[in-house]
Design an enzyme around this catalytic site. Structure first.
Site, short mmCIF file in Angstrom:
data_model
loop_
_atom_site.label_atom_id
_atom_site.label_comp_id
_atom_site.label_asym_id
_atom_site.label_seq_id
_atom_site.Cartn_x
_atom_site.Cartn_y
_atom_site.Cartn_z
N SER A 1 5.83 6.32 -3.78
CA SER A 1 6.27 7.91 -3.42
C SER A 1 5.45 8.63 -2.45
O SER A 1 6.08 9.70 -2.19
CB SER A 1 6.38 8.52 -5.11
OG SER A 1 5.00 8.61 -5.56
N LYS B 1 -0.56 15.39 -0.92
CA LYS B 1 0.75 15.01 -1.30
C LYS B 1 1.26 16.35 -2.23
O LYS B 1 0.45 16.76 -2.72
CB LYS B 1 0.60 13.78 -2.28
CG LYS B 1 2.08 13.38 -3.05
CD LYS B 1 1.68 12.16 -3.54
CE LYS B 1 3.21 11.51 -4.45
NZ LYS B 1 2.83 10.26 -4.95
N SER C 1 2.48 3.95 -5.65
CA SER C 1 2.71 4.76 -4.84
C SER C 1 1.47 5.22 -3.74
O SER C 1 1.92 5.85 -2.82
CB SER C 1 2.96 6.23 -5.42
OG SER C 1 4.61 5.86 -5.68
N1 GLN Z 1 7.76 2.97 -7.57
C1 GLN Z 1 7.26 3.28 -8.78
C2 GLN Z 1 7.98 4.22 -9.59
O1 GLN Z 1 9.21 4.57 -8.88
C3 GLN Z 1 5.92 3.86 -8.52
C4 GLN Z 1 5.61 5.29 -8.04
C5 GLN Z 1 4.52 5.65 -8.49
O2 GLN Z 1 3.51 5.13 -8.07
N2 GLN Z 1 4.23 7.14 -8.43
O3 GLN Z 1 8.10 4.53 -10.60
#
Ligand code: GLN
Length: 498
Positions: free
Chosen positions: A155, A80, A179
């Site tokens: 994400s 990532k 995410s």
């Molecule tokens: N969807 C969540 C957010 O927007 C989680 C994102 C994540 O785990 N990085 O913060």
């Protein structure tokens, strides 16, 4: 070896084939690079550098030919784009870091390279890991290979796409509020977010420091176990939140029946808790059906289902969306155009330079969170919002401990629905926030959680089963997922055309 076989193999199989000289790290790297190129429209990768990848593969082949063994020797992986890497740019999906080149590798990247892995490149993600659909990436959305008009989740969207489309046998992701688990669920692959502090955060571009955690994503739990064994472990000198807990072999319980169980019912005695709050209003019928069918399979494997309650589930949304932006606003203050990041070209004075640089380079969602975070941390609101959220966070963690007196593992859906259409939630940040309801509690409590492919729902889109364990129970979570994957083949299904 035919091309087909290489991307149909899992990590373990590929490592074995390389070790047995049925193929080589170089052949594998070339194969996956060609696939990444052929499937570029999926938007999985942000940075490729075939020269670097092939040099690493050559070095892995030399190590092998010299008689060296390592668990992932020659296996191509991708990271990532939130992990800093010295051989590839790192942008965290943001224009703020466009062209940024780190002088060092993140600990997780370093450890995987030490275990022999070859790096294919960097994967698309939501800007600074803020999002649920990968549509907050400043570069391009990523597309779900099961239906390219849909999001892959976020994400770590690029990560999930790469595995689901066979562009990499396994990848790294990060999970702050879901995410790893949610994109894994949306793309029909397996992912695990370990206990907070289990994998070093050193070299991970920080979003919300008390929540961010790295983990592997792959087709199977067995492959995740292999990667996690290389990724996890203390990093006390470089990460103050790293836990002083020895590295483990996460594969050790795979394929073993639980204590007192047998091969016919390998999970006999396992109590799976089903939080009533995870099965109520808001859960789409197609997801509910697939998850319940998976639970029935677990019963066949010997597990018993127990009704439990996580009464503050609903509060996890406001709590997370106070704490995460608060930490983000603090972490992102370093991107001021001086120390890090984009600098505006024309400005009047220092303040104007800060303002313009940050307004130009941060996307809308990132700016929204900086504003929320700054607000809840400001004098006069700190106690009402931030402190209150921290207090409720503690109660959420206590609810889990109460639940674990009644069960060994908690199970439920990963997300209330299957992947939505790209653009569907773009103008509605709150709709995105609400869709995190089942993953946020685990993150706030710092517990390990997994997503396991569990069938298909509306539009023939994958559904994920979430498994949550108590602190440091990664090995038994992986055992629980593996037993299911021995009895089912959801994790082996691949989208047509890939
Ligand atoms: N969807 C969540 C957010 O927007 C989680 C994102 C994540 O785990 N990085 O913060």
């Amino acid at each position: 070896m035919s091309d087909k076989q290489l991307h149909d193999m899992g990590v373990a199989e590929l490592a074995a084939a390389i070790a047995a000289k049925q193929t080589s790290a170089t052949e594998a790297a070339e194969h996956f690079l060609a696939r990444a190129k052929a499937h570029e429209p999926l938007g999985a990768f942000l940075h490729l550098n075939p020269e670097v990848t092939l040099a690493q593969a050559k070095a892995a082949d030399a190590r092998r030919d010299a008689g060296e063994t390592a668990p992932l020797l020659g296996v191509p992986l991708a990271h990532k784009d939130i992990f800093v890497t010295k051989d590839f740019p790192t942008t965290a999906g943001s224009k703020m870091l466009e062209g940024y080149q780190s002088p060092f590798d993140a600990t997780v990247v370093d450890k995987l390279a030490g275990a022999g892995a070859v790096s294919l490149g960097k994967l698309n993600c939501d800007e600074f890991a803020m999002g649920s659909g990968n549509d907050n990436s400043a570069y391009a959305p990523a597309h779900n290979p099961w239906d390219t008009s849909r999001v892959p989740g976020g994400s770590s969207g690029g990560s999930a796409v790469a595995v689901a489309a066979g562009l990499a046998p396994a990848v790294t992701g990060t999970d702050t509020g879901g995410s790893i688990r949610q994109p894994a669920a949306f793309c029909g692959i397996t992912g695990i977010k370990p206990t907070y502090g289990r994998c070093s955060r050193y070299g991970m571009v920080a979003f919300a420091s008390s929540l961010d955690q790295a983990g592997p994503m792959a087709r199977s739990a067995a492959d995740c176990a292999l990667l996690l064994s290389a990724m996890a472990g203390p990093d006390l000198d470089r990460d103050s939140t790293s836990l002083d807990h020895p590295a483990e072999d996460y594969s050790r319980l795979l394929g073993q029946p639980r204590e007192g169980a047998d091969a016919a019912q390998p999970l006999k005695g396992l109590r799976i808790g089903l939080p009533k709050e995870f099965f109520g209003e808001g859960l789409k019928a197609d997801v509910d059906t697939a998850v319940r069918a998976a639970l029935a399979e677990y019963e066949k494997l010997g597990a018993t289902l127990v009704d439990i309650s996580l009464p503050r589930t609903e509060l996890s949304i406001p709590v997370y969306y106070i704490i995460a932006p608060a930490e983000a606003s603090s972490n992102l203050s370093r991107f001021d155009g001086v120390k890090f990041g984009h600098r505006a070209k024309d400005y009047d004075d220092l303040l104007d330079m800060y303002k313009k640089s940050r307004s130009e380079a941060f996307g809308e969602e990132v700016q929204r969170r900086i504003m929320i975070g700054t607000y809840v941390l400001s004098h006069g609101y700190y106690d009402a919002y931030y402190i209150k959220a921290q207090q409720i966070r503690r109660l959420i963690a206590q609810d889990f401990q109460q639940a674990f007196t009644q069960c060994d593992v908690i199970a439920g859906p990963v997300a209330p629905s299957v992947a939505w259409k790209i653009g569907e939630n773009s103008d509605d940040p709150v709709a995105n926030y609400l869709a995190d309801i089942f993953t946020l509690p685990t993150s706030l409590a710092g517990l390990p959680g997994m997503s396991v492919p569990a069938g298909f729902g509306e539009g023939n889109m994958p559904v994920g089963l979430q498994l949550v364990g108590n602190y440091f129970q990664e090995a038994s979570l992986l055992q629980t997922a593996h037993a299911f994957q021995q009895a089912t083949d959801w994790h082996l299904k691949t989208p047509a055309g890939y």
